[in-house]
Motif scaffolding. Structure first.
Motif, PDB file in Angstrom:
ATOM      1  N   LEU A  59      66.445  86.790  81.771  1.00 19.73           N
ATOM      2  CA  LEU A  59      66.315  88.087  82.440  1.00 19.73           C
ATOM      3  C   LEU A  59      64.861  88.348  82.832  1.00 19.73           C
ATOM      4  O   LEU A  59      64.572  88.828  83.931  1.00 19.73           O
ATOM      5  N   GLY A  60      63.944  88.012  81.916  1.00 18.45           N
ATOM      6  CA  GLY A  60      62.523  88.189  82.221  1.00 18.45           C
ATOM      7  C   GLY A  60      62.069  87.247  83.327  1.00 18.45           C
ATOM      8  O   GLY A  60      61.292  87.634  84.208  1.00 18.45           O
ATOM      9  N   LEU A  61      62.591  86.017  83.308  1.00 16.39           N
ATOM     10  CA  LEU A  61      62.178  85.022  84.307  1.00 16.39           C
ATOM     11  C   LEU A  61      62.634  85.417  85.715  1.00 16.39           C
ATOM     12  O   LEU A  61      61.873  85.297  86.682  1.00 16.39           O
ATOM     13  N   VAL A  62      63.895  85.898  85.833  1.00 18.00           N
ATOM     14  CA  VAL A  62      64.381  86.242  87.182  1.00 18.00           C
ATOM     15  C   VAL A  62      63.648  87.478  87.711  1.00 18.00           C
ATOM     16  O   VAL A  62      63.358  87.573  88.917  1.00 18.00           O
ATOM     17  N   GLN A  63      63.330  88.403  86.817  1.00 18.62           N
ATOM     18  CA  GLN A  63      62.599  89.598  87.278  1.00 18.62           C
ATOM     19  C   GLN A  63      61.205  89.208  87.779  1.00 18.62           C
ATOM     20  O   GLN A  63      60.745  89.686  88.819  1.00 18.62           O
ATOM     21  N   GLN A  64      60.572  88.293  87.052  1.00 17.79           N
ATOM     22  CA  GLN A  64      59.246  87.798  87.456  1.00 17.79           C
ATOM     23  C   GLN A  64      59.340  87.085  88.805  1.00 17.79           C
ATOM     24  O   GLN A  64      58.504  87.290  89.699  1.00 17.79           O
ATOM     25  N   ALA A  65      60.383  86.251  88.974  1.00 17.18           N
ATOM     26  CA  ALA A  65      60.554  85.517  90.240  1.00 17.18           C
ATOM     27  C   ALA A  65      60.799  86.487  91.388  1.00 17.18           C
ATOM     28  O   ALA A  65      60.200  86.352  92.468  1.00 17.18           O
ATOM     29  N   ALA A  66      61.662  87.482  91.158  1.00 15.43           N
ATOM     30  CA  ALA A  66      61.975  88.439  92.224  1.00 15.43           C
ATOM     31  C   ALA A  66      60.728  89.227  92.631  1.00 15.43           C
ATOM     32  O   ALA A  66      60.501  89.498  93.812  1.00 15.43           O
ATOM     33  N   ARG A  67      59.918  89.574  91.635  1.00 20.41           N
ATOM     34  CA  ARG A  67      58.701  90.340  91.931  1.00 20.41           C
ATOM     35  C   ARG A  67      57.737  89.485  92.750  1.00 20.41           C
ATOM     36  O   ARG A  67      57.154  89.945  93.732  1.00 20.41           O
ATOM     37  N   HIS A 106      75.613  80.981  84.354  1.00 16.73           N
ATOM     38  CA  HIS A 106      75.014  81.924  85.311  1.00 16.73           C
ATOM     39  C   HIS A 106      73.873  81.232  86.038  1.00 16.73           C
ATOM     40  O   HIS A 106      73.026  80.603  85.386  1.00 16.73           O
ATOM     41  N   THR A 107      73.871  81.342  87.355  1.00 11.31           N
ATOM     42  CA  THR A 107      72.771  80.787  88.136  1.00 11.31           C
ATOM     43  C   THR A 107      72.288  81.834  89.127  1.00 11.31           C
ATOM     44  O   THR A 107      73.089  82.381  89.894  1.00 11.31           O
ATOM     45  N   ALA A 108      71.008  82.113  89.079  1.00 11.03           N
ATOM     46  CA  ALA A 108      70.379  82.981  90.085  1.00 11.03           C
ATOM     47  C   ALA A 108      69.630  82.066  91.039  1.00 11.03           C
ATOM     48  O   ALA A 108      68.797  81.259  90.610  1.00 11.03           O
ATOM     49  N   THR A 109      69.955  82.164  92.347  1.00 10.50           N
ATOM     50  CA  THR A 109      69.273  81.346  93.349  1.00 10.50           C
ATOM     51  C   THR A 109      68.478  82.246  94.287  1.00 10.50           C
ATOM     52  O   THR A 109      68.987  83.281  94.741  1.00 10.50           O
ATOM     53  N   PHE A 110      67.233  81.846  94.539  1.00 10.84           N
ATOM     54  CA  PHE A 110      66.367  82.557  95.484  1.00 10.84           C
ATOM     55  C   PHE A 110      66.186  81.628  96.682  1.00 10.84           C
ATOM     56  O   PHE A 110      65.620  80.537  96.551  1.00 10.84           O
ATOM     57  N   PHE A 111      66.726  82.051  97.845  1.00 11.42           N
ATOM     58  CA  PHE A 111      66.682  81.218  99.051  1.00 11.42           C
ATOM     59  C   PHE A 111      65.504  81.644  99.919  1.00 11.42           C
ATOM     60  O   PHE A 111      65.471  82.771 100.428  1.00 11.42           O
ATOM     61  N   GLY A 112      64.532  80.733 100.083  1.00 10.61           N
ATOM     62  CA  GLY A 112      63.431  80.976 101.004  1.00 10.61           C
ATOM     63  C   GLY A 112      63.671  80.210 102.286  1.00 10.61           C
ATOM     64  O   GLY A 112      64.768  79.677 102.508  1.00 10.61           O
ATOM     65  N   ALA A 113      62.659  80.123 103.179  1.00  8.92           N
ATOM     66  CA  ALA A 113      62.772  79.327 104.402  1.00  8.92           C
ATOM     67  C   ALA A 113      62.453  77.887 104.018  1.00  8.92           C
ATOM     68  O   ALA A 113      61.345  77.586 103.601  1.00  8.92           O
ATOM     69  N   GLU A 125      66.299  77.777  91.773  1.00 10.16           N
ATOM     70  CA  GLU A 125      67.475  78.130  90.967  1.00 10.16           C
ATOM     71  C   GLU A 125      67.049  78.303  89.517  1.00 10.16           C
ATOM     72  O   GLU A 125      66.331  77.453  88.976  1.00 10.16           O
ATOM     73  N   ILE A 126      67.482  79.405  88.920  1.00  3.89           N
ATOM     74  CA  ILE A 126      67.202  79.650  87.499  1.00  3.89           C
ATOM     75  C   ILE A 126      68.556  79.886  86.839  1.00  3.89           C
ATOM     76  O   ILE A 126      69.294  80.792  87.252  1.00  3.89           O
ATOM     77  N   GLY A 127      68.907  79.070  85.862  1.00  4.65           N
ATOM     78  CA  GLY A 127      70.264  79.178  85.323  1.00  4.65           C
ATOM     79  C   GLY A 127      70.351  79.052  83.818  1.00  4.65           C
ATOM     80  O   GLY A 127      69.391  78.684  83.134  1.00  4.65           O
ATOM     81  N   HIS A 128      71.532  79.366  83.321  1.00  7.32           N
ATOM     82  CA  HIS A 128      71.813  79.272  81.887  1.00  7.32           C
ATOM     83  C   HIS A 128      73.259  78.823  81.706  1.00  7.32           C
ATOM     84  O   HIS A 128      74.149  79.303  82.395  1.00  7.32           O
ATOM     85  N   ARG A 129      73.489  77.914  80.770  1.00  3.31           N
ATOM     86  CA  ARG A 129      74.846  77.481  80.454  1.00  3.31           C
ATOM     87  C   ARG A 129      75.078  77.616  78.964  1.00  3.31           C
ATOM     88  O   ARG A 129      74.308  77.066  78.171  1.00  3.31           O
ATOM     89  N   ALA A 130      76.120  78.332  78.603  1.00  8.40           N
ATOM     90  CA  ALA A 130      76.506  78.425  77.191  1.00  8.40           C
ATOM     91  C   ALA A 130      77.584  77.385  76.935  1.00  8.40           C
ATOM     92  O   ALA A 130      78.573  77.325  77.665  1.00  8.40           O
ATOM     93  N   THR A 131      77.398  76.570  75.923  1.00  7.48           N
ATOM     94  CA  THR A 131      78.407  75.558  75.612  1.00  7.48           C
ATOM     95  C   THR A 131      79.097  75.839  74.279  1.00  7.48           C
ATOM     96  O   THR A 131      79.943  75.074  73.843  1.00  7.48           O
ATOM     97  N   SER A 132      78.706  76.944  73.616  1.00  7.13           N
ATOM     98  CA  SER A 132      79.374  77.346  72.371  1.00  7.13           C
ATOM     99  C   SER A 132      79.230  78.856  72.190  1.00  7.13           C
ATOM    100  O   SER A 132      78.153  79.414  72.469  1.00  7.13           O
ATOM    101  N   ARG A 133      80.312  79.504  71.699  1.00 10.09           N
ATOM    102  CA  ARG A 133      80.216  80.951  71.400  1.00 10.09           C
ATOM    103  C   ARG A 133      79.333  81.204  70.190  1.00 10.09           C
ATOM    104  O   ARG A 133      79.000  82.352  69.897  1.00 10.09           O
ATOM    105  N   ALA A 134      78.947  80.154  69.485  1.00 12.95           N
ATOM    106  CA  ALA A 134      78.102  80.315  68.299  1.00 12.95           C
ATOM    107  C   ALA A 134      76.771  80.979  68.663  1.00 12.95           C
ATOM    108  O   ALA A 134      76.194  81.688  67.840  1.00 12.95           O
ATOM    109  N   ILE A 168      73.685  85.409  92.900  1.00 15.58           N
ATOM    110  CA  ILE A 168      74.046  85.028  91.526  1.00 15.58           C
ATOM    111  C   ILE A 168      75.469  84.479  91.543  1.00 15.58           C
ATOM    112  O   ILE A 168      76.355  85.078  92.158  1.00 15.58           O
ATOM    113  N   VAL A 169      75.674  83.354  90.887  1.00 12.76           N
ATOM    114  CA  VAL A 169      77.034  82.822  90.705  1.00 12.76           C
ATOM    115  C   VAL A 169      77.301  82.730  89.206  1.00 12.76           C
ATOM    116  O   VAL A 169      76.469  82.200  88.460  1.00 12.76           O
TER     117      VAL A 169
END
Ligand code: NAD
Length: 261
Positions: free
Chosen positions: A127-135, A210-217, A222-231, A145-146
């Motif tokens: 969450l902090g990384l995507v906010q920094q990228a967007a700024r 979850h993947t957040a993609t920022f499309f430039g020219a 792409e900044i993403g996260h994958r959960a592979t366990s509910r643990a 976001i997908v």
């Protein structure tokens, strides 16, 4: 100190993950488990002498804090019951309606509660990384976001995708509700500048991607996260339960628990 915990929905996917994860920890101890009246397994032992019961008031009274990963309707009922006894809570249920949110907000006026659409360390860092990228990139870079989840997930987009969308909007200096686009269908016209799109994919047993993609020219990030366990969610929620007991009434999130604020 060991926090006594009541688990709501012990027969559910997250309920089972919480009970498994609690068994290996010394900061929490499951002392009650409450499921809905028609759930299978009522009366059976879920852990160390704790029986699954449908008596919510008794379950809450037998613990210092309750953990709720159930359904929006159950979250509302539980928050209303917990309000009477000022019970601390950890709430992970997603897809809450405004009325459900109001019941949760009311509980926070009398008890400390941690509410998060995602209890993993990785997503809270993201969450902090995507906010920094967007700024840094600004709304000229199209943000999309997908999210992908298992076929049984009921709410869409996921609560985590919405948190990511809000973080991007904050980075842009906009408000998500003004720029949101949930999937596209038909003649939607050209993409407006600053729009933030969210698409939900459902299938199989995917725990959460979850993947957040920022499309430039001519480039994209792409900044993403994958959960592979509910643990990972269970560990975060149990850590939040141990943390929240004894705090002043109010609504906290995982960044508070992790000391990242
Ligand atoms: P699930 O359907 O497997 O389990 C839900 C459980 O809640 C079941 O045991 C059901 O019997 C129980 N329940 C329903 N009504 C109840 C009531 N009135 N009282 C007590 N128990 C009741 O669902 P799941 O996959 O475990 O997910 C549950 C929720 O948690 C969903 O909203 C999901 O999106 C959310 N979730 C959040 C996170 C997070 O990190 N915040 C992670 C995973 C899932």
């Amino acid at each position: 100190m060991t926090a006594r915990v009541c688990i709501l929905g012990p027969s559910g996917r997250m309920g089972r993950a919480l009970i498994d994860a609690a068994a290996g920890r010394s900061d929490v101890k499951v002392t009650a488990a409450v499921d809905r009246l028609d759930a299978g397994g009522l009366g059976t032992m879920v852990t160390n002498g704790v029986l699954a019961s449908a008596d919510l008031a008794a379950g809450l009274a037998a613990a210092d804090v309750y953990i709720d990963f159930t359904s929006p309707a159950a979250t509302r009922t539980s928050a209303e019951t917990a309000h009477a006894g000022k019970r601390p809570a950890v709430i992970g249920t997603t897809g809450l309606t405004p009325a459900d949110e109001a019941a949760v907000a009311k509980l926070a006026t009398v008890a400390p509660i941690v509410v998060a659409a995602n209890f993993s360390l990785g997503v809270n860092l993201l969450l902090g990384l995507v906010q920094q990228a967007a700024r840094a990139l600004g709304p000229e870079w199209d943000a999309e976001i997908v999210e992908i989840h298992h076929r049984a997930k009921r709410d869409a987009p996921s609560g985590t995708a919405l948190m990511i969308a809000h973080a991007i909007a904050a980075g842009h200096g906009s408000t998500y509700d003004e720029v949101k686009r949930h999937t596209r269908d038909g003649d939607v016209g050209a993409r407006p500048r600053g729009e933030i799109g969210v698409s939900a994919v459902r299938g199989g047993d995917v725990i959460g991607e979850h993947t957040a993609t920022f499309f430039g020219a001519a480039e994209r990030i792409e900044i993403g996260h994958r959960a592979t366990s509910r643990a990972i969610f269970a560990a975060g929620a149990l850590r939040a339960a141990a943390w929240v007991v004894g705090k002043p009434p109010g609504r906290y999130d995982m960044l508070d628990v992790l000391g990242l604020k």
